[in-house]
Design a protein around this motif. Structure first.
Motif, PDB file in Angstrom:
ATOM      1  N   GLN A 417      64.897  49.378  19.486  1.00  0.00           N
ATOM      2  CA  GLN A 417      64.312  50.402  18.637  1.00  0.00           C
ATOM      3  C   GLN A 417      65.313  51.505  18.318  1.00  0.00           C
ATOM      4  N   PHE A 418      66.446  51.497  18.952  1.00  0.00           N
ATOM      5  CA  PHE A 418      67.450  52.544  18.709  1.00  0.00           C
ATOM      6  C   PHE A 418      67.933  52.614  17.265  1.00  0.00           C
ATOM      7  N   PRO A 419      68.286  51.595  16.510  1.00  0.00           N
ATOM      8  CA  PRO A 419      68.178  50.180  16.805  1.00  0.00           C
ATOM      9  C   PRO A 419      69.552  49.556  17.001  1.00  0.00           C
ATOM     10  N   ILE A 420      69.722  48.869  18.126  1.00  0.00           N
ATOM     11  CA  ILE A 420      70.924  48.094  18.355  1.00  0.00           C
ATOM     12  C   ILE A 420      70.650  46.664  17.892  1.00  0.00           C
ATOM     13  N   PRO A 421      71.566  46.027  17.184  1.00  0.00           N
ATOM     14  CA  PRO A 421      71.331  44.658  16.703  1.00  0.00           C
ATOM     15  C   PRO A 421      70.960  43.725  17.841  1.00  0.00           C
ATOM     16  N   PRO A 422      70.042  42.798  17.596  1.00  0.00           N
ATOM     17  CA  PRO A 422      69.594  41.900  18.674  1.00  0.00           C
ATOM     18  C   PRO A 422      70.708  41.075  19.290  1.00  0.00           C
ATOM     19  N   ASP A 423      71.721  40.714  18.502  1.00  0.00           N
ATOM     20  CA  ASP A 423      72.789  39.895  19.078  1.00  0.00           C
ATOM     21  C   ASP A 423      73.577  40.665  20.135  1.00  0.00           C
ATOM     22  N   ILE A 424      73.617  42.000  20.012  1.00  0.00           N
ATOM     23  CA  ILE A 424      74.292  42.805  21.039  1.00  0.00           C
ATOM     24  C   ILE A 424      73.379  42.997  22.249  1.00  0.00           C
ATOM     25  N   VAL A 425      72.085  43.261  22.016  1.00  0.00           N
ATOM     26  CA  VAL A 425      71.154  43.450  23.134  1.00  0.00           C
ATOM     27  C   VAL A 425      71.071  42.199  23.987  1.00  0.00           C
ATOM     28  N   ASN A 426      71.082  41.035  23.363  1.00  0.00           N
ATOM     29  CA  ASN A 426      70.956  39.769  24.092  1.00  0.00           C
ATOM     30  C   ASN A 426      72.308  39.187  24.499  1.00  0.00           C
ATOM     31  N   HIS A 427      73.374  39.943  24.352  1.00  0.00           N
ATOM     32  CA  HIS A 427      74.699  39.465  24.722  1.00  0.00           C
ATOM     33  C   HIS A 427      74.775  39.269  26.237  1.00  0.00           C
ATOM     34  N   PRO A 428      75.425  38.237  26.713  1.00  0.00           N
ATOM     35  CA  PRO A 428      75.503  38.006  28.169  1.00  0.00           C
ATOM     36  C   PRO A 428      76.139  39.143  28.936  1.00  0.00           C
ATOM     37  N   LEU A 429      77.063  39.855  28.311  1.00  0.00           N
ATOM     38  CA  LEU A 429      77.713  40.959  29.016  1.00  0.00           C
ATOM     39  C   LEU A 429      76.792  42.158  29.213  1.00  0.00           C
ATOM     40  N   VAL A 430      75.717  42.239  28.456  1.00  0.00           N
ATOM     41  CA  VAL A 430      74.831  43.400  28.526  1.00  0.00           C
ATOM     42  C   VAL A 430      73.882  43.309  29.715  1.00  0.00           C
ATOM     43  N   ALA A 431      73.569  42.089  30.180  1.00  0.00           N
ATOM     44  CA  ALA A 431      72.590  41.925  31.264  1.00  0.00           C
ATOM     45  C   ALA A 431      72.980  42.681  32.534  1.00  0.00           C
ATOM     46  N   PRO A 432      74.204  42.518  33.076  1.00  0.00           N
ATOM     47  CA  PRO A 432      74.548  43.302  34.280  1.00  0.00           C
ATOM     48  C   PRO A 432      74.610  44.793  34.013  1.00  0.00           C
TER      49      PRO A 432
END
Length: 892
Positions: A417-432
């Motif tokens: 909702q910020f909005p950050i693009p979904p491909d960045i939010v779901n990026h593997p590096l973002v999980a940790p």
């Protein structure tokens, strides 16, 4: 010595006998010299400070215990009655209510509730109603203690969890409560029948007056039902997943009505407490209890405190509704300019400029951004420890937000909702990264549940954690951008710092809150006020610019524009080439800038507009206070106070911001180089402060105007109304001073060393904990003050045009705030007055300005300079409206 050994008269424990050891200690002390001490090997400084001085009545509980009896001893000596009348029971219950409030205010339970001898053995209380009340009271205390210790948002000044050996757990069913209510109801019915003369035969025209006994029984029944309601409320709010919120809200309304009845019947029990039932010195007969007596408040004050607690619990129950029902996103779901769907808000001509702007109503289940907004509002209520503990457990329990979603899921939704693009939010590096950020967000949520003083201290520690998160976010952005470049997916990479921009957006409100809490807690010295408002102006201007840049980036992500007005204004600015016409004078440029700023307020989303209002208010206060110093001939930048000069104060107040890499922190030289008090005329600073207050006034009136798109919540609207009152009062003060200085020569007006500043933070009419009403007072003779009052005061209504001198143009300006206290000022009259004043002003030399690095749109002052090497989001604040003159979508 015999008088000092009266403690020997106290019966020893069973199977033991007292033995005097005074002679042994006396002989041992004769062998010691002055200053020598016998100690064990493990006796250190902490033990010495915690040691009890024997025979000191303030520390030794055994001294002064003469005449203090336990419950059993008092009953044997007939010091407490075996039978209680209804007024006496009512007086004891009200006294227990006051003791409970004292316990919840930070005193120990032994010094408060257990000063009542009946509480030491509840099962033996002779009166059934009082026995039932004491039983449910202890069960409530047990529930409250478990709640507060589980939430762990208290400090030693809030709550003492130690029971000092007392037992509050009671194994019993609810039959005692029903029995007590039945007996009270029967007694009330009997009293009514007695006062009615039997109640048979003739019907009476008027209701007979009840006796004191009957009224006391009704009051006791009300208090018993309130106590049962409060226990049920806490049990319902304890249910997981907020399942008992609706029941708790219904019971809270009933409890509020019961408290009102209790307030009206307190007088029935006043002075009816039997002697010996309460003994403040009973703690001297209790082991390990500090022998200190405390003052218990009056029952009326205790009822008011419980009414405040019920109100806070009601507000805590609204957290689910606040974060779920039809709330619009602060940036992505607000149409600029208040335009409806299909309405042309782009500023273009003809059909080609029309664009349908969709309004997205977000149904957020536990929305994190709305939860943070709610926590700011709840924190400002100064709630008690029960309400704060319950709210925190509801907000974050079993690693879930409001019992609905995990914290990582809530963070992902907030980033989208910020909005950050979904491909960045779901990026593997973002999980940790989200796992680490979730812990810091939890600490931030918990911080809001502490009392206000502790919040400010914990914010200083949170900046360290958020600084690490921000540094990690910048590395993450760089890694993601590098991977995209390697895969050749970087075409039209207009904004590359999404994650770090989101983190900075979380930090900005915390930084502003840290500074504003200093005003509420009365931490700052008055000499520091302009410095704090100066830094606050920098933070709010940078945050507002950050909002504008995110709005511009939203257009690229969502496909529709929320920045039509910004783009249109940029196109109009681009169309005016230097060679197209004559060069405009500086006064006309200033007028156009102020006009554009006021127009821009109308095009902002509500959240950005509120930021802009606070930004303008902080800048206005800074200039207002500095102008008053110049007016009085004082140079506060050269202050040599006892506790340090400006540099020491600057580092002490703002040094915590150095723990964050962005926005780039400022230093004392930024402040001292920004303000040049020796050459700037006071009237110029007053006028600029008045201009900024007028822009804030326009934004407040516009925001408070009911709108079907994105109206502020009732709590936010109430705060904005208080801010509007503060702005209006300060405008009236400045207008009067400007009129006086104009009559005394304007820029050439002499210095008035008798001028002093007064700050009103707690006025009943326009008080606000963050924004004061600043007034100028004079210490001159009464005759001079009388003459000055006749010259500067403005009538509350519009002056007669025939009696008003033609040359006193600023006089109209002085009367303007009174005419427009809660409505939008008329633009035509205001612009004409500004134009005439601007034409009368001589051009200010460059050396006499309050300078900035970013081209001033304001005549002599601006936001503090900064050279933040921002990753596209935190750059140097603009001088006036922190929005670019060109198309903001091109900013990075």
């Amino acid at each position: 010595m015999e008088a000092d050994l009266s403690v020997m008269e106290i019966p020893p424990p069973e199977g033991c006998e007292w033995e005097s050891i005074d002679d042994l200690f006396q002989r041992a002390s004769d062998d010691l010299e002055v200053g020598q001490l016998i100690q064990q090997p493990g006796f250190g400084l902490f033990e010495a400070m915690s040691a009890i001085e024997i025979m000191d009545p303030k520390m030794d509980g055994g001294v002064g215990a003469e005449g203090v009896y336990t419950l059993e001893e008092a009953r044997k000596l007939k010091l407490i009655p075996d039978k209680l009348t209804p007024p006496q029971v009512l007086g004891i219950i009200d006294r227990l209510l006051a003791c409970e409030v004292a316990w919840l205010s930070g005193y120990s339970i032994a010094q408060t509730l257990y000063t009542c001898l009946y509480m030491h053995d509840v099962a033996t209380i002779p009166n059934p109603a009082l026995r039932a009340y004491a039983t449910i009271l202890l069960k409530t205390c047990e529930l409250v203690r478990h709640l507060v210790t589980a939430a762990d948002v208290y400090e030693e000044e809030d709550f003492i969890s130690s029971l000092y050996g007392q037992k509050i757990h009671i194994e019993t069913d609810a039959s005692y409560l029903a029995q007590a209510e039945a007996e009270l109801s029967a007694q009330i019915k009997k009293e009514k029948e007695a006062s009615d003369g039997g109640g048979k035969g003739k019907a009476k025209a008027t209701t007979p007056a009840l006796s004191t006994e009957a009224l006391s029984c009704e009051a006791i029944l009300t208090r018993l039902r309130f106590r049962a309601n409060l226990y049920t409320i806490l049990k319902e709010m304890e249910k997981p997943h907020c399942a008992g919120i609706n029941t708790a809200q219904r019971l809270l309304k009933t409890a509020q009505a019961q408290l009102q009845s209790m307030k009206n019947t307190v007088a029935l029990g006043r002075g009816q407490v039997p002697t010996g039932v309460f003994d403040p010195k009973i703690c001297r007969r209790m082991p390990s209890v500090p022998p200190r007596t405390i003052d218990i408040m009056e029952p009326e004050e205790a009822v008011r405190m419980f009414d405040k607690m019920v109100s806070d619990l009601q507000f805590a129950c609204t957290v689910v509704d606040y974060t779920t029902k039809g709330k619009k996103s602060a940036i992505t779901s607000t149409t600029p300019g208040g335009g409806k769907k299909g309405h042309n808000v782009s500023g273009g001509a003809g059909k080609g400029g029309e664009e349908d702007v969709p309004v997205e109503v977000v149904e957020n289940a536990g929305n994190l951004a709305l939860l943070q907004e709610y926590l700011y509002l709840f924190s400002a209520r100064h709630a008690d420890v029960i309400s704060r503990s319950r709210l925190y457990i509801m907000c974050y329990h079993q690693h879930k937000i409001l019992g609905a979603r995990t914290l990582v899921t809530a963070l992902q939704e907030d980033m989208k909702q910020f909005p950050i693009p979904p491909d960045i939010v779901n990026h593997p590096l973002v999980a940790p990264f989200l796992e680490h950020t979730g812990k810091v967000v939890n600490h931030t949520i918990k911080m809001f549940a502490y009392n206000r003083a502790r919040q400010r201290r914990k914010l200083a520690h949170l900046f360290v954690e958020w600084g690490g998160i921000l540094a990690e976010a910048e590395k993450l952005d760089n890694l993601i951008r590098t991977q995209k470049q390697a895969k050749k997916q970087h075409e039209e990479e207009f904004f590359s710092f999404w994650v770090s921009s989101w983190v900075i957006g979380q930090c900005f409100p915390l930084m502003s809150q840290f500074l504003l809490l200093g005003f509420e807690l009365e931490i700052y010295n008055p000499v520091e006020y302009p410095m704090v408002f100066w830094y606050l102006e920098f933070l709010l201007s940078t945050e507002t610019k950050h909002h504008v840049q995110i709005i511009a980036a939203t257009k690229r992500v969502t496909g529709y524009s929320t920045t039509h007005a910004y783009k249109a204004r940029g196109q109009r600015t681009k169309g005016k080439t230097p060679g197209a016409g004559k060069k405009e004078p500086e006064q006309v440029a200033e007028k156009e800038c102020v006009k554009a700023a006021k127009e821009e307020v109308q095009t902002m989303p509500v959240a950005t507009r509120i930021l802009f209002i606070k930004y303008r208010m902080s800048g206005a206060f800074f200039r207002y206070i500095v102008a008053a110093h110049v007016h009085a001939g004082k140079l506060h930048t050269t202050d040599n106070a006892h506790y340090g000069g400006i540099e020491a104060r600057f580092i002490n107040r703002f040094g915590v911001f150095h723990r964050l890499p962005q926005p780039q922190p400022l230093f004392p030289q930024h402040y001292t180089s920004t303000v040049d008090l020796c050459k700037t005329p006071a009237i110029r600073l007053y006028e600029e402060a008045l201009d900024m207050f007028e822009m804030a006034h326009a934004g407040l009136v516009l925001t408070l105007d009911p709108s079907p798109l994105a109206p502020p919540s009732p709590q936010v609207a109430a705060d904005l109304r208080r801010m509007l009152d503060v702005v209006t009062a300060n405008m009236a003060q400045i207008s009067a001073v400007v009129t006086e200085l104009t009559l005394r020569g304007g820029d050439a007006a002499p210095v008035d060393p008798h001028r002093t500043l007064q700050y009103d933070w707690k006025s009943a009419t326009h008080g606000h904990p963050f924004w004061p009403v600043v007034s100028l007072t004079s210490t001159t003779t009464p005759a001079a003050a009388k003459t000055k009052t006749k010259t500067t005061s403005a009538p509350p209504s519009a002056p007669n045009k025939q009696q008003q001198p033609q040359q006193q143009q600023p006089g109209k300006k002085a009367a303007q705030p009174q005419q427009t206290q809660h409505q939008q000022p008329q633009k035509q009259q205001q612009q004409q007055g500004k134009a005439k004043q601007a034409q009368q002003k001589p051009q200010q030399p460059q050396t006499a300005q309050i300078r900035t690095e970013a081209g001033a749109a304001s005549a002599t002052t601006s936001a503090p300079p900064a050279t933040a090497p921002a990753p596209s989001t935190t750059t140097a604040p603009a001088a006036t409206v922190p929005t670019p003159t060109a198309d903001p979508t091109t900013s990075s």
